[in-house]
Design an enzyme around this catalytic site. Structure first.
Site, PDB file in Angstrom:
ATOM      1  N   ARG A  33      11.889  -5.077   4.894  1.00 46.71           N
ATOM      2  CA  ARG A  33      11.396  -3.698   4.760  1.00 46.71           C
ATOM      3  C   ARG A  33      12.296  -2.713   5.499  1.00 46.71           C
ATOM      4  O   ARG A  33      12.682  -2.934   6.630  1.00 46.71           O
ATOM      5  CB  ARG A  33       9.962  -3.584   5.288  1.00 46.71           C
ATOM      6  CG  ARG A  33       9.478  -2.133   5.339  1.00 46.71           C
ATOM      7  CD  ARG A  33       7.996  -1.975   5.237  1.00 46.71           C
ATOM      8  NE  ARG A  33       7.263  -2.422   6.407  1.00 46.71           N
ATOM      9  CZ  ARG A  33       5.928  -2.340   6.513  1.00 46.71           C
ATOM     10  NH1 ARG A  33       5.216  -1.829   5.508  1.00 46.71           N
ATOM     11  NH2 ARG A  33       5.338  -2.765   7.594  1.00 46.71           N
ATOM     12  N   LYS A  47       0.824  -1.213   0.000  1.00 49.93           N
ATOM     13  CA  LYS A  47       0.000   0.000   0.000  1.00 49.93           C
ATOM     14  C   LYS A  47       0.860   1.268   0.000  1.00 49.93           C
ATOM     15  O   LYS A  47       0.642   2.169  -0.799  1.00 49.93           O
ATOM     16  CB  LYS A  47      -0.942   0.014   1.232  1.00 49.93           C
ATOM     17  CG  LYS A  47      -1.863  -1.198   1.317  1.00 49.93           C
ATOM     18  CD  LYS A  47      -2.788  -1.131   2.526  1.00 49.93           C
ATOM     19  CE  LYS A  47      -2.087  -1.155   3.864  1.00 49.93           C
ATOM     20  NZ  LYS A  47      -1.346  -2.403   4.158  1.00 49.93           N
ATOM     21  N   ARG A  68      -0.066  -9.519  13.311  1.00 50.61           N
ATOM     22  CA  ARG A  68      -0.757  -8.491  12.520  1.00 50.61           C
ATOM     23  C   ARG A  68      -1.552  -9.110  11.380  1.00 50.61           C
ATOM     24  O   ARG A  68      -2.620  -8.616  11.029  1.00 50.61           O
ATOM     25  CB  ARG A  68       0.266  -7.485  11.989  1.00 50.61           C
ATOM     26  CG  ARG A  68       0.830  -6.607  13.107  1.00 50.61           C
ATOM     27  CD  ARG A  68       2.111  -5.928  12.708  1.00 50.61           C
ATOM     28  NE  ARG A  68       1.944  -4.999  11.610  1.00 50.61           N
ATOM     29  CZ  ARG A  68       2.918  -4.605  10.816  1.00 50.61           C
ATOM     30  NH1 ARG A  68       4.139  -5.060  10.985  1.00 50.61           N
ATOM     31  NH2 ARG A  68       2.680  -3.741   9.856  1.00 50.61           N
ATOM     32  N   ARG A  88      -9.738   0.263   8.658  1.00 46.80           N
ATOM     33  CA  ARG A  88      -9.192  -1.063   8.932  1.00 46.80           C
ATOM     34  C   ARG A  88     -10.190  -1.934   9.684  1.00 46.80           C
ATOM     35  O   ARG A  88      -9.879  -3.087   9.970  1.00 46.80           O
ATOM     36  CB  ARG A  88      -7.955  -0.889   9.812  1.00 46.80           C
ATOM     37  CG  ARG A  88      -6.660  -1.392   9.226  1.00 46.80           C
ATOM     38  CD  ARG A  88      -5.593  -1.135  10.253  1.00 46.80           C
ATOM     39  NE  ARG A  88      -4.338  -1.724   9.936  1.00 46.80           N
ATOM     40  CZ  ARG A  88      -3.336  -1.115   9.313  1.00 46.80           C
ATOM     41  NH1 ARG A  88      -3.465   0.113   8.894  1.00 46.80           N
ATOM     42  NH2 ARG A  88      -2.209  -1.757   9.115  1.00 46.80           N
ATOM     43  N   ARG A 136      11.151  -1.054  11.216  1.00 53.60           N
ATOM     44  CA  ARG A 136      10.036  -0.835  12.144  1.00 53.60           C
ATOM     45  C   ARG A 136      10.022  -1.909  13.230  1.00 53.60           C
ATOM     46  O   ARG A 136      10.170  -3.087  12.925  1.00 53.60           O
ATOM     47  CB  ARG A 136       8.710  -0.840  11.368  1.00 53.60           C
ATOM     48  CG  ARG A 136       8.419   0.517  10.739  1.00 53.60           C
ATOM     49  CD  ARG A 136       7.240   0.495   9.840  1.00 53.60           C
ATOM     50  NE  ARG A 136       6.096  -0.230  10.381  1.00 53.60           N
ATOM     51  CZ  ARG A 136       4.930  -0.338   9.752  1.00 53.60           C
ATOM     52  NH1 ARG A 136       4.770   0.234   8.575  1.00 53.60           N
ATOM     53  NH2 ARG A 136       3.942  -0.995  10.290  1.00 53.60           N
TER      54      ARG A 136
HETATM   55  P1  ADP Z   1       1.302  -1.576   7.479  1.00 60.05           P
HETATM   56  O1  ADP Z   1       1.746  -0.522   6.518  1.00 60.05           O
HETATM   57  O2  ADP Z   1       2.348  -2.591   7.734  1.00 60.05           O
HETATM   58  O3  ADP Z   1      -0.017  -2.167   7.129  1.00 60.05           O
HETATM   59  P2  ADP Z   1       0.615   0.608   9.194  1.00 60.05           P
HETATM   60  O4  ADP Z   1       1.771   1.499   9.131  1.00 60.05           O
HETATM   61  O5  ADP Z   1      -0.545   0.917   8.320  1.00 60.05           O
HETATM   62  O6  ADP Z   1       1.105  -0.876   8.886  1.00 60.05           O
HETATM   63  O7  ADP Z   1       0.083   0.451  10.673  1.00 60.05           O
HETATM   64  C1  ADP Z   1       0.971   0.179  11.728  1.00 60.05           C
HETATM   65  C2  ADP Z   1       0.162   0.015  13.005  1.00 60.05           C
HETATM   66  O8  ADP Z   1      -0.517   1.225  13.300  1.00 60.05           O
HETATM   67  C3  ADP Z   1      -0.931  -1.049  12.949  1.00 60.05           C
HETATM   68  O9  ADP Z   1      -0.464  -2.345  13.236  1.00 60.05           O
HETATM   69  C4  ADP Z   1      -1.892  -0.527  14.026  1.00 60.05           C
HETATM   70  O10 ADP Z   1      -1.415  -0.812  15.336  1.00 60.05           O
HETATM   71  C5  ADP Z   1      -1.806   0.980  13.839  1.00 60.05           C
HETATM   72  N1  ADP Z   1      -2.832   1.453  12.877  1.00 60.05           N
HETATM   73  C6  ADP Z   1      -2.612   2.031  11.684  1.00 60.05           C
HETATM   74  N2  ADP Z   1      -3.763   2.344  11.071  1.00 60.05           N
HETATM   75  C7  ADP Z   1      -4.752   1.937  11.910  1.00 60.05           C
HETATM   76  C8  ADP Z   1      -6.171   1.961  11.837  1.00 60.05           C
HETATM   77  N3  ADP Z   1      -6.818   2.456  10.773  1.00 60.05           N
HETATM   78  N4  ADP Z   1      -6.848   1.451  12.897  1.00 60.05           N
HETATM   79  C9  ADP Z   1      -6.240   0.957  13.959  1.00 60.05           C
HETATM   80  N5  ADP Z   1      -4.912   0.905  14.090  1.00 60.05           N
HETATM   81  C10 ADP Z   1      -4.158   1.379  13.063  1.00 60.05           C
HETATM   82  P1  ADP Z   2       2.182  -1.766   3.238  1.00 58.39           P
HETATM   83  O1  ADP Z   2       2.159  -0.268   3.176  1.00 58.39           O
HETATM   84  O2  ADP Z   2       0.992  -2.403   2.595  1.00 58.39           O
HETATM   85  O3  ADP Z   2       2.440  -2.274   4.617  1.00 58.39           O
HETATM   86  P2  ADP Z   2       4.759  -1.524   1.885  1.00 58.39           P
HETATM   87  O4  ADP Z   2       4.482  -0.688   0.686  1.00 58.39           O
HETATM   88  O5  ADP Z   2       5.423  -0.885   3.037  1.00 58.39           O
HETATM   89  O6  ADP Z   2       3.400  -2.279   2.352  1.00 58.39           O
HETATM   90  O7  ADP Z   2       5.605  -2.789   1.393  1.00 58.39           O
HETATM   91  C1  ADP Z   2       6.098  -3.764   2.307  1.00 58.39           C
HETATM   92  C2  ADP Z   2       7.497  -4.230   1.851  1.00 58.39           C
HETATM   93  O8  ADP Z   2       7.392  -4.928   0.616  1.00 58.39           O
HETATM   94  C3  ADP Z   2       8.468  -3.079   1.607  1.00 58.39           C
HETATM   95  O9  ADP Z   2       9.758  -3.511   1.979  1.00 58.39           O
HETATM   96  C4  ADP Z   2       8.369  -2.842   0.105  1.00 58.39           C
HETATM   97  O10 ADP Z   2       9.577  -2.305  -0.432  1.00 58.39           O
HETATM   98  C5  ADP Z   2       8.110  -4.243  -0.421  1.00 58.39           C
HETATM   99  N1  ADP Z   2       7.254  -4.263  -1.603  1.00 58.39           N
HETATM  100  C6  ADP Z   2       6.188  -3.459  -1.870  1.00 58.39           C
HETATM  101  N2  ADP Z   2       5.616  -3.795  -3.049  1.00 58.39           N
HETATM  102  C7  ADP Z   2       6.336  -4.853  -3.526  1.00 58.39           C
HETATM  103  C8  ADP Z   2       6.220  -5.663  -4.718  1.00 58.39           C
HETATM  104  N3  ADP Z   2       5.273  -5.448  -5.625  1.00 58.39           N
HETATM  105  N4  ADP Z   2       7.116  -6.666  -4.856  1.00 58.39           N
HETATM  106  C9  ADP Z   2       8.080  -6.896  -3.932  1.00 58.39           C
HETATM  107  N5  ADP Z   2       8.225  -6.163  -2.802  1.00 58.39           N
HETATM  108  C10 ADP Z   2       7.368  -5.162  -2.604  1.00 58.39           C
END
Ligand code: ADP
Ligand code: ADP
Ligand code: ADP
Length: 214
Positions: A123, A13, A167, A88, A156
């Site tokens: 990541r 994302k 998660r 979420r 992270r």
């Molecule tokens: P990822 O990119 O790996 O999906 P995020 O950066 O979006 O993770 O979120 C990291 C953490 O922040 C989540 O595991 C949760 O604890 C909190 N968080 C983020 N967005 C939300 C949401 N919309 N509702 C509840 N908790 C959230």
């Molecule tokens: P999210 O925001 O959904 O948690 P991220 O964009 O942070 O996901 O991506 C999670 C990890 O996977 C990062 O290390 C990113 O560089 C890698 N990544 C994202 N998209 C791809 C893809 N299409 N193929 C391989 N690795 C990816």
């Protein structure tokens, strides 16, 4: 253009948000980045959120809804926005609807859990901007440094494997129901719903998005 990015942690994302922001000139609203900024700043909100996030759980709906509501009301969101990591839960989606916040497109990134675990292990993030890298799949130009600022990248705390698995469990339980929720919305004509195969390389996922978004 108002877009929701839906998908498991690590589905891509944040990575595609960077592409879509540039393409449509809209701001990214990443609730995760906002919470991490609050933690760095040492605010009361950050203090409340940190333990929950480190444990891989979700922060309370009320807290998040308030945060997003404030953010969406800002001037730069008038022409559209990109919601990354929100909603979420069903209550978060309902709150948005009750408040009259409509979206044009919901994009679901489909990626199997085992691929996610591998992605999270590699990541690396630039805390200041939200830019994300992967040591193998999307490496920075200089190892350990952000491409634009040259600042250090970090890992992270919640990307440790046990926490990632937790998660993913939370995702399947609390967020996955939003797939049906928004597919039903799309059927009734309120928005477009796209499912994208998120296992393809970053550039191919971007190309698919560019092609399919209307
Ligand atoms: P990822 O990119 O790996 O999906 P995020 O950066 O979006 O993770 O979120 C990291 C953490 O922040 C989540 O595991 C949760 O604890 C909190 N968080 C983020 N967005 C939300 C949401 N919309 N509702 C509840 N908790 C959230
Ligand atoms: P999210 O925001 O959904 O948690 P991220 O964009 O942070 O996901 O991506 C999670 C990890 O996977 C990062 O290390 C990113 O560089 C890698 N990544 C994202 N998209 C791809 C893809 N299409 N193929 C391989 N690795 C990816
Ligand atoms: P207002 O104070 O602007 O009249 P309401 O109190 O009617 O808004 O909001 C109804 C519910 O929707 C509340 O729980 C509120 O926190 C939530 N909400 C409002 N705006 C948003 C938003 N942009 N995103 C998510 N939830 C929102």
């Amino acid at each position: 253009m108002r877009i929701i990015l839906l998908g498991a942690p690590g589905a891509g994302k944040g990575t595609q948000a960077q592409f879509l922001m540039a393409k449509f000139g809209i701001p990214q609203i990443s609730t995760g980045d906002m919470l991490r900024a609050a933690i760095s700043a040492g605010t009361e909100l950050g203090k409340q959120a940190k333990a929950v996030m480190d444990a891989g759980q979700l922060v309370s709906d009320d807290l998040i809804i308030g945060l997003v509501k404030e953010r969406i009301a800002q001037d730069d969101c008038k022409g559209g926005f990109l919601l990354d990591g929100f909603p979420r839960t069903i209550p978060q989606a309902d709150a948005m609807k009750e408040n009259g916040v409509v979206v044009d497109s919901v994009i679901e990134f489909d990626v199997p859990d085992e691929v996610i675990v591998e992605r999270m292990a590699g990541r690396r993030v630039h805390a200041g901007s939200g830019r994300v890298y992967h040591v193998t799949y999307n490496p920075p130009k200089v190892e350990g440094k952000d491409d634009e600022t040259g600042e250090d990248l970090s890992i992270r705390p919640d990307d440790e494997e046990v926490t990632v698995r937790k998660r993913l469990g939370v995702y399947h339980e609390q967020t996955k129901p939003l797939v049906d929720y928004y597919q039903a919305e799309a059927k009734s004509g309120t928005c477009q719903y796209l499912t994208i195969d998120g296992t393809q390389p970053v550039e191919q996922v971007s190309a698919l998005l560019a092609e399919k978004l209307n």
